[in-house]
Structures are given as structure tokens and as C-alpha cells.
Design an enzyme around this catalytic site. Structure first.
Site, PDB file in Angstrom:
ATOM      1  N   TYR A  51      15.688 -85.560  48.625  1.00  0.00           N
ATOM      2  CA  TYR A  51      16.899 -85.286  47.841  1.00  0.00           C
ATOM      3  C   TYR A  51      18.157 -85.594  48.662  1.00  0.00           C
ATOM      4  O   TYR A  51      19.242 -85.679  48.110  1.00  0.00           O
ATOM      5  CB  TYR A  51      16.952 -83.824  47.389  1.00  0.00           C
ATOM      6  CG  TYR A  51      15.879 -83.394  46.428  1.00  0.00           C
ATOM      7  CD1 TYR A  51      14.950 -84.291  45.898  1.00  0.00           C
ATOM      8  CD2 TYR A  51      15.780 -82.063  46.042  1.00  0.00           C
ATOM      9  CE1 TYR A  51      13.957 -83.875  45.037  1.00  0.00           C
ATOM     10  CE2 TYR A  51      14.801 -81.635  45.168  1.00  0.00           C
ATOM     11  CZ  TYR A  51      13.875 -82.544  44.663  1.00  0.00           C
ATOM     12  OH  TYR A  51      12.905 -82.109  43.805  1.00  0.00           O
ATOM     13  N   HIS A 109       5.256 -83.629  48.991  1.00  0.00           N
ATOM     14  CA  HIS A 109       5.958 -83.975  47.753  1.00  0.00           C
ATOM     15  C   HIS A 109       5.058 -84.670  46.728  1.00  0.00           C
ATOM     16  O   HIS A 109       5.086 -84.337  45.543  1.00  0.00           O
ATOM     17  CB  HIS A 109       7.168 -84.857  48.081  1.00  0.00           C
ATOM     18  CG  HIS A 109       8.277 -84.751  47.090  1.00  0.00           C
ATOM     19  ND1 HIS A 109       9.588 -84.994  47.412  1.00  0.00           N
ATOM     20  CD2 HIS A 109       8.288 -84.425  45.775  1.00  0.00           C
ATOM     21  CE1 HIS A 109      10.361 -84.824  46.340  1.00  0.00           C
ATOM     22  NE2 HIS A 109       9.577 -84.488  45.340  1.00  0.00           N
TER      23      HIS A 109
END
Length: 279
Positions: A51, A109
Site C-alpha cells: 500500500y 499478502h
């Protein structure tokens, strides 16, 4: 301030039913939004290495004025860092970016099964937990076969699996499997195709019956199913509304009606964890 329900994993670790998503919250504005959310009652904040805002999240946590021990910060190990040495460095880099003594919940992730290094990444997380630089470890977007493999190889079961869950993609089988194993289901993009979902007649009707918004109705649906939702909210108004939804109790028939909105093509994009690669 209403208390948020807690969901508990197989080892006693608990997550609040509603957390603060931070995707695309950057810089000082992102830090301010995180700090305000924590002041308004959020105790779970979700970010990821990819992010590119771990610094902002960490700054927001520090500026919130809330005791660090009360806040759970989740981050995620990217696909390009699955190899053992890269994973070890990445885990430490996330901790330094966040400015924390330890990351509270560190996830892989994506499994990226064609690369086939998620087992190395999991062992790196296990080792980090043993060193105390990571408190709890879990995964994201893992299918049952991926969960089976990492537990078989290490004897360690994830406390959470963060997966795509929303009314158009309710993931009933995965939610059930996780519950049976004591793995917390965390829903990313919990509002799904928000513009379309919020106009669904069944959601509009249930919202009206409870005197809440359609978005709050979807969050309450997650809570009723035992899934942790992490909707992004930058404004104080939306942050408070999302948290308030955690205390709304839907009827079983209402939950079933929303779940029935599921579609075979319900995914937000072509992200089947069996084939999708995200580096």
C-alpha cells in the site's frame, strides 16, 4: 462509545469485528485519518507493504493519543519478498516503517502458488514470531490447500485469513472452513461494488427496517456472519458510522437474504488465488 464485538482465533487472539482499512490513505492526510479513526474507537488498523503507506499509518497510531497496547496494526508481506532472506528483511522493514516495536498481525499478502515460495514466507513469519518482532501471524487470499500445506510443514496454523468477502462474493464455504479451524476470516473490500450493492432492493429494505444506511447494513451482515470487516473510511462521519454498524443485530433471515445476492462472477476482479499473482 459503543464497544465493538470481538472474534477469537484458535489460540485466543482476538480481533474487533470492524477495523479501519487504509488502502490509498497517504501522507499527512492519511496519518490524520488513522489518528482520528483510533480516537473514534477503532482498535484494528489494516495496511500492507504494497500500500506504500506504512509510514503514514505508523504516524497516525503514534499521534492518536491512545495507548499503543490497545491498537492492533496489521500489515502484509508482498509476493516479491517470499524467498526466505527477502521475507526476513521485508518483515523488519515493515516494522521500521510503522515505527513499532513489533507488528501485531503480519500476513502473507497472496500465496502466488505458481512461484511456490509461500512456504518459505510462512517459515520466515514463524521465525519472526519466535523472535518477538511479530506478535501474531496469518495469511491473505489463501485457499484450503495453501492453509493445509503451511500447517503441515510447520505445525503452525494462521490466526487469520484475509480474503475477498462481500454480498456479491460471500465465500460461504471458506467462512465455514475458517470457523471450524479457528481461523479468523477478515474481509477485504467488504462493501464490494459499493455503488451497485448499496442499491440492491433487499439491502435498501433491510436498512430502512433498522433505520441505518445500506453500507451499515452490509457491515452488520459481516458481523452477523462472524467475519471481520475493514472498510476504508477517511472522513470522521464515515468512520463513526461504520463502527456503529457493529452493534446492529440483523435477523437470520435478513443475513440469508443478503448472502443470497452472491454471484458466480462476484469477484471484484480476476483474482482467483489459485492463479493470481501479485508481487
Amino acid at each position: 462509545m459503543a464497544s465493538t464485538p470481538l472474534f477469537t482465533a484458535h489460540n485466543g487472539f482476538a480481533l474487533p469485528a470492524v477495523g479501519l482499512g487504509t488502502y490509498r490513505l497517504y501522507g499527512q492526510a492519511g496519518a490524520d485519518a488513522v489518528a482520528e479513526g483510533i480516537r473514534r474507537g477503532y482498535r484494528l488498523v489494516d495496511t500492507a507493504f504494497n500500500y506504500e503507506n506504512e509510514g503514514s499509518v505508523g504516524a497516525g497510531v503514534a499521534a492518536s493519543g491512545v495507548d499503543r497496547s490497545e491498537i492492533i496494526v496489521t500489515t502484509k508481506l508482498p509476493g516479491r519478498h517470499h524467498a526466505a532472506q527477502k521475507a526476513r528483511s521485508s518483515i523488519e522493514e515493515s516494522r521500521f516503517r510503522l515505527g513499532l516495536d513489533a507488528t501485531d498481525l503480519h500476513l502473507i499478502h497472496w500465496p502466488n502458488p505458481s512461484v511456490d515460495l509461500y512456504g518459505e514466507a510462512w517459515r520466515a513469519l514463524v521465525e519472526a514470531q519466535e523472535r518477538g518482532t511479530v506478535r501474531q501471524i496469518g495469511v491473505s487470499n489463501f485457499l484450503p490447500e495453501h492453509l493445509d500445506r503451511i500447517e503441515r510443514e510447520t505445525g503452525i496454523r494462521p490466526v487469520a485469513n484475509q480474503i475477498e468477502v462481500h454480498p456479491y462474493f460471500p465465500q460461504t464455504d471458506a467462512v465455514r472452513l475458517h470457523a471450524e479451524r479457528g481461523i479468523l476470516t477478515v474481509a477485504w473490500s467488504p462493501l464490494g461494488r459499493a455503488k451497485e450493492i448499496m442499491q440492491e432492493p433487499v439491502i435498501v429494505e433491510i436498512a430502512a427496517a433498522h433505520g441505518i444506511t445500506p453500507a451499515q447494513t452490509v457491515i452488520a451482515w459481516h458481523v452477523a456472519r462472524g467475519t471481520v470487516s475493514i472498510p476504508k473510511a477517511s472522513s470522521a462521519e464515515h468512520q463513526s458510522a461504520n463502527l456503529a454498524a457493529a452493534s446492529v443485530a440483523l435477523e437470520a433471515a435478513e443475513v440469508d437474504a443478503i448472502t443470497a445476492l452472491g454471484r458466480p462472477d462476484g469477484r471484484l476482479f480476476d483474482a482467483d488465488p489459485a492463479t493470481h499473482e501479485e508481487m
